[in-house]
Motif scaffolding. Structure first.
Motif, PDB file in Angstrom:
ATOM      1  N   MET A 277       0.812  -1.216   0.000  1.00  0.00           N
ATOM      2  CA  MET A 277       0.000   0.000   0.000  1.00  0.00           C
ATOM      3  C   MET A 277       0.846   1.266   0.000  1.00  0.00           C
ATOM      4  SD  MET A 277      -2.780  -1.492  -0.301  1.00  0.00           S
ATOM      5  CE  MET A 277      -3.719   0.028  -0.426  1.00  0.00           C
ATOM      6  N   CYS A 278       1.935   1.258   0.754  1.00  0.00           N
ATOM      7  CA  CYS A 278       2.789   2.455   0.800  1.00  0.00           C
ATOM      8  C   CYS A 278       3.489   2.686  -0.537  1.00  0.00           C
ATOM      9  CB  CYS A 278       3.818   2.322   1.918  1.00  0.00           C
ATOM     10  SG  CYS A 278       3.114   2.382   3.577  1.00  0.00           S
ATOM     11  N   SER A 279       3.825   1.604  -1.241  1.00  0.00           N
ATOM     12  CA  SER A 279       4.433   1.771  -2.561  1.00  0.00           C
ATOM     13  C   SER A 279       3.434   2.378  -3.547  1.00  0.00           C
ATOM     14  CB  SER A 279       4.947   0.428  -3.078  1.00  0.00           C
ATOM     15  OG  SER A 279       3.882  -0.497  -3.246  1.00  0.00           O
TER      16      SER A 279
ATOM     17  N   GLY B 218       1.824   7.258  -6.397  1.00  0.00           N
ATOM     18  CA  GLY B 218       0.813   8.251  -6.767  1.00  0.00           C
ATOM     19  C   GLY B 218       1.256   9.667  -6.460  1.00  0.00           C
ATOM     20  N   PHE B 219       1.858   9.871  -5.299  1.00  0.00           N
ATOM     21  CA  PHE B 219       2.359  11.205  -4.944  1.00  0.00           C
ATOM     22  C   PHE B 219       3.517  11.629  -5.847  1.00  0.00           C
ATOM     23  CE2 PHE B 219       0.366  10.758  -0.634  1.00  0.00           C
ATOM     24  CZ  PHE B 219      -0.372  11.931  -0.694  1.00  0.00           C
ATOM     25  N   ALA B 220       4.342  10.675  -6.259  1.00  0.00           N
ATOM     26  CA  ALA B 220       5.542  11.012  -7.023  1.00  0.00           C
ATOM     27  C   ALA B 220       5.250  11.273  -8.494  1.00  0.00           C
ATOM     28  CB  ALA B 220       6.574   9.889  -6.893  1.00  0.00           C
ATOM     29  N   ARG B 221       4.264  10.591  -9.064  1.00  0.00           N
ATOM     30  CA  ARG B 221       4.079  10.619 -10.515  1.00  0.00           C
ATOM     31  C   ARG B 221       2.863  11.397 -10.984  1.00  0.00           C
ATOM     32  NH1 ARG B 221       8.646  10.314 -12.877  1.00  0.00           N
ATOM     33  NH2 ARG B 221       9.909   8.605 -12.084  1.00  0.00           N
ATOM     34  N   TYR B 222       1.974  11.768 -10.113  1.00  0.00           N
ATOM     35  CA  TYR B 222       0.745  12.428 -10.553  1.00  0.00           C
ATOM     36  C   TYR B 222       0.562  13.744  -9.809  1.00  0.00           C
ATOM     37  CZ  TYR B 222      -0.237   7.795 -12.440  1.00  0.00           C
ATOM     38  OH  TYR B 222      -0.150   6.614 -13.116  1.00  0.00           O
TER      39      TYR B 222
ATOM     40  N   ILE C 286       5.847   5.794   3.102  1.00  0.00           N
ATOM     41  CA  ILE C 286       5.311   6.490   1.933  1.00  0.00           C
ATOM     42  C   ILE C 286       6.308   7.524   1.432  1.00  0.00           C
ATOM     43  CG2 ILE C 286       3.484   8.044   1.148  1.00  0.00           C
ATOM     44  CD1 ILE C 286       1.589   6.622   3.080  1.00  0.00           C
ATOM     45  N   LEU C 287       6.935   8.238   2.340  1.00  0.00           N
ATOM     46  CA  LEU C 287       7.929   9.237   1.940  1.00  0.00           C
ATOM     47  C   LEU C 287       9.160   8.588   1.308  1.00  0.00           C
ATOM     48  CD1 LEU C 287       7.738  11.667   5.012  1.00  0.00           C
ATOM     49  CD2 LEU C 287       6.738  11.978   2.737  1.00  0.00           C
ATOM     50  N   ILE C 288       9.552   7.412   1.782  1.00  0.00           N
ATOM     51  CA  ILE C 288      10.679   6.698   1.173  1.00  0.00           C
ATOM     52  C   ILE C 288      10.343   6.320  -0.266  1.00  0.00           C
ATOM     53  CG2 ILE C 288      11.999   4.547   1.224  1.00  0.00           C
ATOM     54  CD1 ILE C 288      11.904   4.677   4.274  1.00  0.00           C
ATOM     55  N   PHE C 289       9.170   5.748  -0.489  1.00  0.00           N
ATOM     56  CA  PHE C 289       8.760   5.389  -1.851  1.00  0.00           C
ATOM     57  C   PHE C 289       8.569   6.640  -2.717  1.00  0.00           C
ATOM     58  CE2 PHE C 289       7.328   1.233  -0.031  1.00  0.00           C
ATOM     59  CZ  PHE C 289       8.048   0.420  -0.885  1.00  0.00           C
TER      60      PHE C 289
ATOM     61  N   LYS D 251       0.035  -1.133 -15.176  1.00  0.00           N
ATOM     62  CA  LYS D 251       1.082  -1.963 -15.778  1.00  0.00           C
ATOM     63  C   LYS D 251       2.423  -1.247 -15.746  1.00  0.00           C
ATOM     64  CE  LYS D 251       1.926  -4.956 -19.753  1.00  0.00           C
ATOM     65  NZ  LYS D 251       1.418  -5.423 -21.065  1.00  0.00           N
ATOM     66  N   ALA D 252       2.426   0.057 -15.963  1.00  0.00           N
ATOM     67  CA  ALA D 252       3.673   0.820 -15.875  1.00  0.00           C
ATOM     68  C   ALA D 252       4.223   0.797 -14.451  1.00  0.00           C
ATOM     69  CB  ALA D 252       3.431   2.259 -16.319  1.00  0.00           C
ATOM     70  N   PHE D 253       3.320   0.828 -13.484  1.00  0.00           N
ATOM     71  CA  PHE D 253       3.752   0.760 -12.086  1.00  0.00           C
ATOM     72  C   PHE D 253       4.361  -0.602 -11.766  1.00  0.00           C
ATOM     73  CE2 PHE D 253       2.393  -0.621  -7.778  1.00  0.00           C
ATOM     74  CZ  PHE D 253       3.226   0.186  -7.029  1.00  0.00           C
ATOM     75  N   VAL D 254       3.723  -1.676 -12.239  1.00  0.00           N
ATOM     76  CA  VAL D 254       4.179  -3.028 -11.923  1.00  0.00           C
ATOM     77  C   VAL D 254       5.431  -3.387 -12.706  1.00  0.00           C
ATOM     78  CG1 VAL D 254       3.565  -5.473 -12.002  1.00  0.00           C
ATOM     79  CG2 VAL D 254       1.874  -3.787 -11.269  1.00  0.00           C
ATOM     80  N   LYS D 255       5.477  -3.036 -14.002  1.00  0.00           N
ATOM     81  CA  LYS D 255       6.563  -3.469 -14.870  1.00  0.00           C
ATOM     82  C   LYS D 255       7.792  -2.554 -14.822  1.00  0.00           C
ATOM     83  CE  LYS D 255       4.397  -7.003 -16.715  1.00  0.00           C
ATOM     84  NZ  LYS D 255       4.882  -8.407 -16.549  1.00  0.00           N
ATOM     85  N   ILE D 256       7.603  -1.274 -14.545  1.00  0.00           N
ATOM     86  CA  ILE D 256       8.720  -0.318 -14.595  1.00  0.00           C
ATOM     87  C   ILE D 256       9.122   0.147 -13.197  1.00  0.00           C
ATOM     88  CG2 ILE D 256       9.531   1.865 -15.538  1.00  0.00           C
ATOM     89  CD1 ILE D 256       9.042  -0.266 -17.645  1.00  0.00           C
ATOM     90  N   ALA D 257       8.149   0.630 -12.422  1.00  0.00           N
ATOM     91  CA  ALA D 257       8.475   1.260 -11.142  1.00  0.00           C
ATOM     92  C   ALA D 257       8.890   0.240 -10.087  1.00  0.00           C
ATOM     93  CB  ALA D 257       7.291   2.090 -10.652  1.00  0.00           C
ATOM     94  N   ILE D 258       8.124  -0.835  -9.934  1.00  0.00           N
ATOM     95  CA  ILE D 258       8.391  -1.810  -8.877  1.00  0.00           C
ATOM     96  C   ILE D 258       9.741  -2.504  -9.037  1.00  0.00           C
ATOM     97  CG2 ILE D 258       7.628  -4.017  -7.915  1.00  0.00           C
ATOM     98  CD1 ILE D 258       6.135  -1.646  -6.811  1.00  0.00           C
ATOM     99  N   PRO D 259      10.122  -2.997 -10.241  1.00  0.00           N
ATOM    100  CA  PRO D 259      11.440  -3.638 -10.353  1.00  0.00           C
ATOM    101  C   PRO D 259      12.606  -2.717 -10.018  1.00  0.00           C
ATOM    102  CG  PRO D 259      10.070  -4.225 -12.239  1.00  0.00           C
ATOM    103  CD  PRO D 259       9.334  -3.157 -11.494  1.00  0.00           C
ATOM    104  N   SER D 260      12.474  -1.434 -10.292  1.00  0.00           N
ATOM    105  CA  SER D 260      13.559  -0.502  -9.977  1.00  0.00           C
ATOM    106  C   SER D 260      13.558  -0.084  -8.510  1.00  0.00           C
ATOM    107  CB  SER D 260      13.438   0.748 -10.853  1.00  0.00           C
ATOM    108  OG  SER D 260      12.229   1.437 -10.575  1.00  0.00           O
ATOM    109  N   ALA D 261      12.476  -0.411  -7.783  1.00  0.00           N
ATOM    110  CA  ALA D 261      12.358   0.013  -6.380  1.00  0.00           C
ATOM    111  C   ALA D 261      12.720  -1.092  -5.407  1.00  0.00           C
ATOM    112  CB  ALA D 261      10.934   0.491  -6.108  1.00  0.00           C
ATOM    113  N   ALA D 262      13.485  -2.092  -5.849  1.00  0.00           N
ATOM    114  CA  ALA D 262      13.851  -3.205  -4.960  1.00  0.00           C
ATOM    115  C   ALA D 262      14.582  -2.739  -3.698  1.00  0.00           C
ATOM    116  CB  ALA D 262      14.695  -4.222  -5.733  1.00  0.00           C
ATOM    117  N   PRO D 263      15.537  -1.784  -3.778  1.00  0.00           N
ATOM    118  CA  PRO D 263      16.188  -1.311  -2.534  1.00  0.00           C
ATOM    119  C   PRO D 263      15.206  -0.685  -1.552  1.00  0.00           C
ATOM    120  CG  PRO D 263      17.476  -0.669  -4.443  1.00  0.00           C
ATOM    121  CD  PRO D 263      16.174  -1.182  -4.968  1.00  0.00           C
ATOM    122  N   ALA D 264      14.288   0.134  -2.064  1.00  0.00           N
ATOM    123  CA  ALA D 264      13.301   0.774  -1.182  1.00  0.00           C
ATOM    124  C   ALA D 264      12.371  -0.263  -0.569  1.00  0.00           C
ATOM    125  CB  ALA D 264      12.499   1.815  -1.960  1.00  0.00           C
ATOM    126  N   ILE D 265      12.002  -1.274  -1.343  1.00  0.00           N
ATOM    127  CA  ILE D 265      11.120  -2.328  -0.835  1.00  0.00           C
ATOM    128  C   ILE D 265      11.796  -3.082   0.303  1.00  0.00           C
ATOM    129  CG2 ILE D 265      10.015  -4.517  -1.423  1.00  0.00           C
ATOM    130  CD1 ILE D 265       9.470  -3.373  -4.196  1.00  0.00           C
TER     131      ILE D 265
END
Length: 321
Positions: free
Chosen positions: A112-114, A119-123, A182-185, A209-223
């Motif tokens: 949920m925080c991701s 949403g805060f970062a991209r919109y 949320i602030l970290i993500f 799909k952009a969130f799942v395929k692009i954003a999430i794989p690059s956010a592994a350290p934050a996760i």
């Protein structure tokens, strides 16, 4: 010819001495490194001393506690302290419940925080700055202020004395310390190049799909950072767990190792009275053994994930708490 028999004295070179001690642009000096390592050793000792003391005391029999000549190394490794502490805490059942109570809200926190941080970062939307201000203010607000209103609210929702008291807020992005997650993500997703998101949209990918395929794989350290911080905070939280999940008025079947440690003295005394002579009286060593059992899973998890955790903290640009 007159033979020279004198010994040539070395000439003190101030610049060379200063370079060796303080270093240069390419290399650190001996004196500077010595001060750094001395400070690190002192700071490390401050943090390690309680842990080393606890480990040492947990293996001592009661005779070593009464013997003033025994300080750090016990005369023998007395494992009965851990056996008695584990019996009193009902270790394996409580351990499984601790993993469930800390693990499920942690997974919901990560998901949920991701989503909220993305949403805060991209919109850009109306009221975004106000919502960010409310988010930061809710993090600054002490939890003691909202503790009783939340208790009344959970009571009206009939989710007290169950795991739902932790699952429901985490599902809505209001779990334990979720604001900082949320602030970290948010900060991490802002660093993802916008060109990648736009390229995925050109290829036909939607927002999800952009969130799942692009954003999430690059956010592994934050996760990984959010996962570790969240599970540690849920694991170590005793008061809110006892108030919402374990039951402050009417007891439930749920408990954790930290809550069991909080009530360790009473539980151990009751167990000792039932067992008769099979268990020794409560002493400092058994208390230290119980404390070690409560933090041992976190220590093992940290030793396994230490390298990934340090790299993730470095890439996310945070220092932790």
């Amino acid at each position: 010819m007159k033979e020279r028999t004198g010994i040539k004295m070395p000439v003190f070179n101030r610049d060379k001495f200063r370079k060796v001690m303080l270093g240069s642009k390419d290399k650190q000096g001996i004196g500077k490194l010595g001060i750094i390592y001395l400070l690190l050793i002192c700071i490390g000792f401050v943090y390690l001393y309680p842990l080393l003391y606890m480990i040492s005391r947990s293996f001592m029999p009661i005779d070593d506690l009464l013997d003033t000549s025994v300080n750090w190394l016990p005369s023998k490794f007395y494992l009965t302290n851990y056996v008695n502490a584990a019996k009193s805490m009902n270790f394996w059942k409580t351990f499984v419940q601790s993993v469930i109570i800390a693990g499920i809200p942690t997974l919901l926190n990560v998901v949920m925080c991701s989503i909220i941080g993305y949403g805060f970062a991209r919109y850009d939307f109306k009221g975004k700055k106000i919502m960010m201000a409310i988010l930061i203010f809710s993090f600054i607000l002490p939890p003691q202020v909202t503790m009783m209103p939340n208790y009344v609210w959970y009571s009206d929702l009939k989710i007290l004395n169950s795991l739902k008291a932790f699952i429901f807020p985490a599902f809505l992005g209001q779990g334990l310390k979720s604001q900082i997650f949320i602030l970290i993500f948010y900060q991490f997703f802002k660093q993802v190049p916008q060109a990648l998101i736009e390229a995925s949209k050109i290829d036909g990918a939607g927002h999800f799909k952009a969130f799942v395929k692009i954003a999430i794989p690059s956010a592994a350290p934050a996760i990984l950072v959010v996962f570790l911080f969240s599970i540690v905070w849920y694991w170590n939280e005793s008061y809110l767990t006892q108030l919402y999940v374990c039951g402050a008025v009417s007891k439930s079947d749920w408990t954790t190792l930290v809550v069991s440690l909080k009530n360790f003295a009473d539980t151990y005394s009751a167990q000792a009275s039932v067992s008769g002579n099979s268990m020794l009286s409560l002493n400092e060593s058994i208390k230290m053994a119980g404390t070690m059992l409560s933090i041992l899973p976190l220590l093992i998890m940290y030793f396994i994930l230490q390298r990934q955790f340090v790299e993730s903290v470095d890439r996310t640009g945070i220092t932790g708490e």
